[in-house]
Design a protein around this motif. Structure first.
Motif, PDB file in Angstrom:
ATOM      1  N   GLU A  38       0.851  -1.189   0.000  1.00 35.12           N
ATOM      2  CA  GLU A  38       0.000   0.000   0.000  1.00 35.12           C
ATOM      3  C   GLU A  38       0.883   1.234   0.000  1.00 35.12           C
ATOM      4  N   ARG A  43      -3.770   0.177  -2.843  1.00 34.76           N
ATOM      5  CA  ARG A  43      -3.241  -1.167  -2.627  1.00 34.76           C
ATOM      6  C   ARG A  43      -3.068  -1.900  -3.938  1.00 34.76           C
ATOM      7  N   THR A  87      -4.861  -5.981  15.381  1.00 36.50           N
ATOM      8  CA  THR A  87      -5.742  -5.319  14.422  1.00 36.50           C
ATOM      9  C   THR A  87      -4.987  -5.171  13.118  1.00 36.50           C
ATOM     10  N   TRP A  88      -5.668  -5.391  12.036  1.00 32.95           N
ATOM     11  CA  TRP A  88      -5.088  -5.138  10.722  1.00 32.95           C
ATOM     12  C   TRP A  88      -6.216  -4.917   9.736  1.00 32.95           C
ATOM     13  N   ASN A  89      -5.882  -4.290   8.664  1.00 30.33           N
ATOM     14  CA  ASN A  89      -6.861  -3.931   7.658  1.00 30.33           C
ATOM     15  C   ASN A  89      -6.497  -4.658   6.370  1.00 30.33           C
ATOM     16  N   SER A  90      -7.281  -5.649   6.009  1.00 31.43           N
ATOM     17  CA  SER A  90      -6.996  -6.403   4.792  1.00 31.43           C
ATOM     18  C   SER A  90      -8.023  -6.136   3.695  1.00 31.43           C
ATOM     19  N   ARG A  91      -8.754  -5.031   3.817  1.00 32.40           N
ATOM     20  CA  ARG A  91      -9.762  -4.705   2.796  1.00 32.40           C
ATOM     21  C   ARG A  91      -9.111  -4.633   1.416  1.00 32.40           C
ATOM     22  N   ASN A  92      -9.875  -4.937   0.405  1.00 31.41           N
ATOM     23  CA  ASN A  92      -9.405  -4.907  -0.988  1.00 31.41           C
ATOM     24  C   ASN A  92      -8.157  -5.767  -1.200  1.00 31.41           C
ATOM     25  N   SER A  93      -8.090  -6.895  -0.509  1.00 36.90           N
ATOM     26  CA  SER A  93      -6.970  -7.820  -0.700  1.00 36.90           C
ATOM     27  C   SER A  93      -7.457  -9.238  -0.441  1.00 36.90           C
ATOM     28  N   GLU A  97      -8.689 -11.965   7.155  1.00 41.29           N
ATOM     29  CA  GLU A  97      -9.091 -10.993   8.170  1.00 41.29           C
ATOM     30  C   GLU A  97      -9.217 -11.714   9.507  1.00 41.29           C
ATOM     31  N   THR A 152       3.338   0.292   3.093  1.00 39.39           N
ATOM     32  CA  THR A 152       3.084  -0.814   4.011  1.00 39.39           C
ATOM     33  C   THR A 152       3.058  -2.073   3.163  1.00 39.39           C
TER      34      THR A 152
END
Length: 181
Positions: A38, A43, A87-93, A97, A152
């Motif tokens: 990202e 991303r 916590t992590w953000n895996s949106r659009n991948s 999750e 990232t």
């Protein structure tokens, strides 16, 4: 009284051995299964890498996991609150999750899913966060998270137990081979 003290001592000394069985240990195959980079809020998926490696997981005297890869030991510490502590953000991948990890575990509460991690220096990546989460009795999901420059990078890895015994005997010459049609 001596018998009672002996039983208490046995129970105390056997507790670490019992704790060791709560997660899989031994040799594992590791493969990068997904990832993304990202930059500037955008991303892009990482290229697939289907090469496998091998690593070993064991417990040390402190009760922490020790990951050994390429003759390097990395001590991983239990993360307070387990999966709920991450916590992590895996949106659009295609990266898993937290809900996926919970669905793949035998637990229904994120705090009960054990997790281990450490900040380490990784060859070619610099400082990274390495996180391990168990997936059943013979596997882990792992994340390697780095922040090179203004980016990232998240790499998802899967660790699977090496199948078959390593000291498998050679077939006996007296046993005929099966005929396959």
């Amino acid at each position: 009284m001596r018998l009672f003290l002996s039983l208490v001592l046995f129970w105390i000394l056997s507790a670490p051995a019992q704790a060791e069985t709560t997660q899989p240990l031994g040799k594992f195959h590791v493969i990068n299964t997904a990832g993304f980079i990202e930059r500037g809020g955008k991303r892009a998926p990482l290229a697939s890498d289907l090469e496998t490696g091998e690593l070993t997981l064991q417990r040390n005297l402190s009760g922490n996991l020790v990951l050994t890869i390429s003759a390097t030991d990395i001590e991983l510490f239990e993360i307070e609150d387990g999966l709920a502590g991450l916590t992590w953000n895996s949106r659009n991948s295609s990266v898993l999750e937290a809900a996926d990890i919970l669905d793949l575990s035998s637990h229904t509460v994120p705090e009960h899913v054990q997790a281990w991690g450490a900040d380490v220096i990784w060859p070619g990546q610099g400082e990274v966060q390495l996180v391990l989460l168990p997936l059943g009795e013979n596997a882990y999901s792992s994340f390697l998270i780095s922040h090179p420059g203004n980016s990232t990078v998240v790499r998802q890895m899967e660790l699977r137990k090496v199948s078959g015994p390593p000291n498998r005997p050679d077939p006996k010459a007296t046993v005929p081979a099966p005929v396959l049609n």
